[in-house]
Design a protein around this motif. Structure first.
Motif, PDB file in Angstrom:
ATOM      1  N   THR A  20     -36.162  -6.501  14.235  1.00 60.90           N
ATOM      2  CA  THR A  20     -37.075  -7.646  14.116  1.00 60.90           C
ATOM      3  C   THR A  20     -36.508  -8.689  13.149  1.00 60.90           C
ATOM      4  OG1 THR A  20     -38.308  -6.738  12.247  1.00 60.90           O
ATOM      5  CG2 THR A  20     -39.060  -6.106  14.472  1.00 60.90           C
ATOM      6  N   VAL A  21     -37.012  -9.884  13.268  1.00 62.78           N
ATOM      7  CA  VAL A  21     -36.646 -10.959  12.348  1.00 62.78           C
ATOM      8  C   VAL A  21     -37.031 -10.576  10.919  1.00 62.78           C
ATOM      9  CG1 VAL A  21     -37.149 -13.350  11.690  1.00 62.78           C
ATOM     10  CG2 VAL A  21     -36.700 -12.781  14.079  1.00 62.78           C
ATOM     11  N   THR A  22     -38.158  -9.931  10.759  1.00 64.31           N
ATOM     12  CA  THR A  22     -38.605  -9.491   9.431  1.00 64.31           C
ATOM     13  C   THR A  22     -37.571  -8.573   8.796  1.00 64.31           C
ATOM     14  OG1 THR A  22     -40.908  -9.655  10.129  1.00 64.31           O
ATOM     15  CG2 THR A  22     -40.464  -8.322   8.179  1.00 64.31           C
ATOM     16  N   GLU A  23     -37.053  -7.636   9.578  1.00 63.31           N
ATOM     17  CA  GLU A  23     -36.035  -6.699   9.062  1.00 63.31           C
ATOM     18  C   GLU A  23     -34.740  -7.426   8.697  1.00 63.31           C
ATOM     19  OE1 GLU A  23     -37.208  -2.658  11.534  1.00 63.31           O
ATOM     20  OE2 GLU A  23     -36.070  -4.238  12.549  1.00 63.31           O
ATOM     21  N   ILE A  24     -34.363  -8.387   9.521  1.00 64.53           N
ATOM     22  CA  ILE A  24     -33.138  -9.149   9.247  1.00 64.53           C
ATOM     23  C   ILE A  24     -33.287  -9.918   7.935  1.00 64.53           C
ATOM     24  CG2 ILE A  24     -31.651 -11.042  10.027  1.00 64.53           C
ATOM     25  CD1 ILE A  24     -32.474 -10.207  12.937  1.00 64.53           C
ATOM     26  N   ALA A  25     -34.390 -10.629   7.801  1.00 64.49           N
ATOM     27  CA  ALA A  25     -34.620 -11.419   6.584  1.00 64.49           C
ATOM     28  C   ALA A  25     -34.664 -10.517   5.356  1.00 64.49           C
ATOM     29  CB  ALA A  25     -35.916 -12.208   6.717  1.00 64.49           C
ATOM     30  N   LYS A  26     -35.350  -9.398   5.466  1.00 57.72           N
ATOM     31  CA  LYS A  26     -35.451  -8.468   4.337  1.00 57.72           C
ATOM     32  C   LYS A  26     -34.076  -7.939   3.948  1.00 57.72           C
ATOM     33  CE  LYS A  26     -37.774  -4.285   2.798  1.00 57.72           C
ATOM     34  NZ  LYS A  26     -38.648  -3.167   3.167  1.00 57.72           N
ATOM     35  N   ARG A  27     -33.278  -7.532   4.930  1.00 51.84           N
ATOM     36  CA  ARG A  27     -31.930  -7.014   4.636  1.00 51.84           C
ATOM     37  C   ARG A  27     -31.075  -8.079   3.972  1.00 51.84           C
ATOM     38  NH1 ARG A  27     -28.220  -2.996   7.355  1.00 51.84           N
ATOM     39  NH2 ARG A  27     -30.134  -1.768   7.485  1.00 51.84           N
ATOM     40  N   ALA A  28     -31.262  -9.335   4.355  1.00 56.85           N
ATOM     41  CA  ALA A  28     -30.492 -10.446   3.781  1.00 56.85           C
ATOM     42  C   ALA A  28     -31.030 -10.888   2.426  1.00 56.85           C
ATOM     43  CB  ALA A  28     -30.486 -11.626   4.744  1.00 56.85           C
ATOM     44  N   GLY A  29     -32.195 -10.349   2.041  1.00 52.64           N
ATOM     45  CA  GLY A  29     -32.813 -10.757   0.777  1.00 52.64           C
ATOM     46  C   GLY A  29     -33.453 -12.123   0.859  1.00 52.64           C
ATOM     47  N   LEU A  30     -33.928 -12.475   2.052  1.00 47.43           N
ATOM     48  CA  LEU A  30     -34.518 -13.788   2.293  1.00 47.43           C
ATOM     49  C   LEU A  30     -35.874 -13.627   2.970  1.00 47.43           C
ATOM     50  CD1 LEU A  30     -31.233 -15.389   3.636  1.00 47.43           C
ATOM     51  CD2 LEU A  30     -32.286 -15.864   1.427  1.00 47.43           C
ATOM     52  N   THR A  31     -36.531 -14.734   3.218  1.00 44.61           N
ATOM     53  CA  THR A  31     -37.832 -14.697   3.879  1.00 44.61           C
ATOM     54  C   THR A  31     -37.682 -15.004   5.369  1.00 44.61           C
ATOM     55  OG1 THR A  31     -38.241 -17.045   3.524  1.00 44.61           O
ATOM     56  CG2 THR A  31     -38.965 -15.521   1.766  1.00 44.61           C
ATOM     57  N   GLU A  32     -38.710 -14.649   6.130  1.00 43.07           N
ATOM     58  CA  GLU A  32     -38.725 -15.013   7.545  1.00 43.07           C
ATOM     59  C   GLU A  32     -38.657 -16.529   7.715  1.00 43.07           C
ATOM     60  OE1 GLU A  32     -41.342 -13.051  10.517  1.00 43.07           O
ATOM     61  OE2 GLU A  32     -41.996 -11.895   8.755  1.00 43.07           O
ATOM     62  N   ARG A  33     -39.331 -17.220   6.842  1.00 39.89           N
ATOM     63  CA  ARG A  33     -39.328 -18.680   6.907  1.00 39.89           C
ATOM     64  C   ARG A  33     -37.899 -19.221   6.782  1.00 39.89           C
ATOM     65  NH1 ARG A  33     -43.369 -22.740   3.773  1.00 39.89           N
ATOM     66  NH2 ARG A  33     -42.176 -24.621   4.163  1.00 39.89           N
ATOM     67  N   THR A  34     -37.128 -18.638   5.868  1.00 38.43           N
ATOM     68  CA  THR A  34     -35.726 -19.048   5.728  1.00 38.43           C
ATOM     69  C   THR A  34     -34.959 -18.737   7.004  1.00 38.43           C
ATOM     70  OG1 THR A  34     -35.802 -18.704   3.345  1.00 38.43           O
ATOM     71  CG2 THR A  34     -33.619 -18.748   4.363  1.00 38.43           C
ATOM     72  N   PHE A  35     -35.214 -17.576   7.595  1.00 35.79           N
ATOM     73  CA  PHE A  35     -34.564 -17.229   8.857  1.00 35.79           C
ATOM     74  C   PHE A  35     -34.805 -18.329   9.884  1.00 35.79           C
ATOM     75  CE2 PHE A  35     -34.425 -15.677  13.134  1.00 35.79           C
ATOM     76  CZ  PHE A  35     -33.303 -14.874  13.174  1.00 35.79           C
ATOM     77  N   PHE A  36     -36.064 -18.720  10.063  1.00 33.73           N
ATOM     78  CA  PHE A  36     -36.400 -19.697  11.093  1.00 33.73           C
ATOM     79  C   PHE A  36     -35.962 -21.116  10.740  1.00 33.73           C
ATOM     80  CE2 PHE A  36     -39.334 -16.266  12.442  1.00 33.73           C
ATOM     81  CZ  PHE A  36     -38.811 -16.104  13.718  1.00 33.73           C
ATOM     82  N   ARG A  37     -35.620 -21.360   9.495  1.00 30.45           N
ATOM     83  CA  ARG A  37     -35.013 -22.644   9.136  1.00 30.45           C
ATOM     84  C   ARG A  37     -33.591 -22.733   9.678  1.00 30.45           C
ATOM     85  NH1 ARG A  37     -35.504 -22.792   3.220  1.00 30.45           N
ATOM     86  NH2 ARG A  37     -37.573 -21.965   3.334  1.00 30.45           N
ATOM     87  N   HIS A  38     -32.962 -21.591   9.826  1.00 28.06           N
ATOM     88  CA  HIS A  38     -31.567 -21.561  10.272  1.00 28.06           C
ATOM     89  C   HIS A  38     -31.400 -21.213  11.750  1.00 28.06           C
ATOM     90  CE1 HIS A  38     -29.828 -22.119   6.298  1.00 28.06           C
ATOM     91  NE2 HIS A  38     -30.790 -21.347   5.844  1.00 28.06           N
ATOM     92  N   TYR A  39     -32.305 -20.409  12.295  1.00 30.72           N
ATOM     93  CA  TYR A  39     -32.157 -19.928  13.668  1.00 30.72           C
ATOM     94  C   TYR A  39     -33.490 -19.997  14.406  1.00 30.72           C
ATOM     95  CZ  TYR A  39     -27.876 -17.995  11.735  1.00 30.72           C
ATOM     96  OH  TYR A  39     -26.673 -17.847  11.108  1.00 30.72           O
ATOM     97  N   ALA A  40     -33.427 -20.356  15.674  1.00 29.93           N
ATOM     98  CA  ALA A  40     -34.637 -20.444  16.490  1.00 29.93           C
ATOM     99  C   ALA A  40     -35.203 -19.070  16.815  1.00 29.93           C
ATOM    100  CB  ALA A  40     -34.345 -21.195  17.785  1.00 29.93           C
ATOM    101  N   ASP A  41     -34.333 -18.094  17.009  1.00 30.37           N
ATOM    102  CA  ASP A  41     -34.761 -16.733  17.316  1.00 30.37           C
ATOM    103  C   ASP A  41     -33.642 -15.762  16.955  1.00 30.37           C
ATOM    104  OD1 ASP A  41     -32.910 -16.506  19.542  1.00 30.37           O
ATOM    105  OD2 ASP A  41     -34.342 -17.603  20.765  1.00 30.37           O
ATOM    106  N   LYS A  42     -33.899 -14.483  17.135  1.00 25.84           N
ATOM    107  CA  LYS A  42     -32.931 -13.480  16.683  1.00 25.84           C
ATOM    108  C   LYS A  42     -31.662 -13.457  17.533  1.00 25.84           C
ATOM    109  CE  LYS A  42     -34.755  -9.325  18.923  1.00 25.84           C
ATOM    110  NZ  LYS A  42     -35.218  -7.975  18.671  1.00 25.84           N
ATOM    111  N   ARG A  43     -31.677 -14.005  18.738  1.00 26.95           N
ATOM    112  CA  ARG A  43     -30.448 -14.112  19.541  1.00 26.95           C
ATOM    113  C   ARG A  43     -29.464 -15.085  18.907  1.00 26.95           C
ATOM    114  NH1 ARG A  43     -31.641 -16.519  25.132  1.00 26.95           N
ATOM    115  NH2 ARG A  43     -32.498 -17.985  23.660  1.00 26.95           N
ATOM    116  N   GLU A  44     -30.013 -16.183  18.402  1.00 30.18           N
ATOM    117  CA  GLU A  44     -29.166 -17.276  17.927  1.00 30.18           C
ATOM    118  C   GLU A  44     -28.324 -16.901  16.709  1.00 30.18           C
ATOM    119  OE1 GLU A  44     -28.455 -20.063  19.667  1.00 30.18           O
ATOM    120  OE2 GLU A  44     -29.647 -18.937  21.110  1.00 30.18           O
ATOM    121  N   VAL A  45     -28.683 -15.831  16.020  1.00 31.67           N
ATOM    122  CA  VAL A  45     -27.851 -15.373  14.902  1.00 31.67           C
ATOM    123  C   VAL A  45     -26.453 -15.030  15.410  1.00 31.67           C
ATOM    124  CG1 VAL A  45     -27.588 -13.603  13.123  1.00 31.67           C
ATOM    125  CG2 VAL A  45     -29.846 -14.493  13.641  1.00 31.67           C
ATOM    126  N   LEU A  46     -26.374 -14.520  16.630  1.00 32.51           N
ATOM    127  CA  LEU A  46     -25.084 -14.154  17.224  1.00 32.51           C
ATOM    128  C   LEU A  46     -24.349 -15.348  17.811  1.00 32.51           C
ATOM    129  CD1 LEU A  46     -26.262 -10.901  19.015  1.00 32.51           C
ATOM    130  CD2 LEU A  46     -24.832 -11.047  16.957  1.00 32.51           C
TER     131      LEU A  46
END
Length: 188
Positions: free
Chosen positions: A29-55
């Motif tokens: 999940t996006v929540t798990e990705i953000a947590k592992r990175a030490g960031l928030t979900e909000r920060t995740f979505f500032r950089h990527y539209a969805d979890k596919r786009e990280v790749l």
């Protein structure tokens, strides 16, 4: 957690790839990705539209690199040779990222949705190269054929490089693949 953390995109990319490798793309999940990175979900979505786009977040940079290198090829270069200049530029970037690229490719190969997204990315790269060739005065269908052939060379070399155990440079594999293509089209 502070308001600003350096290299958020890189941290999110690494965290996502680790989690996708450990648990699978669908189960992460996006929540798990953000947590592992030490960031928030909000920060995740500032950089990527969805979890596919990280790749696929670097697709625009790769396209700009390829088109810029192609545009820098000598004007006298044949279309396929101008594409080869672009492939050499891409090879230089990928060489330092072999382990990352291998992990990323394993995640993509294991998921139909990601394989489809990868094909879309490759088609976009081909279209950009064809447009750049047209900008150099190469008429169709030669521009489209050279661009598609270049992306096929890139794809085959990248797959070989990712699976190589002898650690040959991707640039060498791209040149070998391009030579094979030229031999096939020459009827040798």
């Amino acid at each position: 957690m502070g308001r600003w953390e350096p290299n958020a995109r890189g941290r999110l990319e690494r965290a996502a790839l680790e989690l996708y490798s450990e648990h699978g793309f669908e189960q992460t999940t996006v929540t798990e990705i953000a947590k592992r990175a030490g960031l928030t979900e909000r920060t995740f979505f500032r950089h990527y539209a969805d979890k596919r786009e990280v790749l696929f977040g670097n697709a625009t940079s790769l396209e700009e690199l390829l088109v810029g290198a192609l545009n820098g090829a000598p004007e006298s270069a044949a279309p396929i040779d101008a594409v080869a200049v672009a492939l050499d530029a891409a090879a230089a970037v990928f060489e330092d990222r072999r382990e990352h690229s291998q992990k990323r490719q394993k995640v993509i190969v294991a998921n139909a949705e990601l394989r489809e997204r990868e094909l879309i990315k490759l088609a976009s790269l081909s279209a950009a190269l064809a447009d750049a060739l047209r900008g150099r005065g190469v008429a169709d269908p030669a521009a489209s054929l050279a661009a598609e052939a270049g992306i096929a060379v890139f794809k085959i070399a990248f797959e070989r490089w990712g699976g190589e155990t002898n650690q040959r440079p991707i640039a060498q594999l791209m040149r070998e693949s391009l030579d094979e293509l030229k031999a096939v089209t020459a009827g040798k």
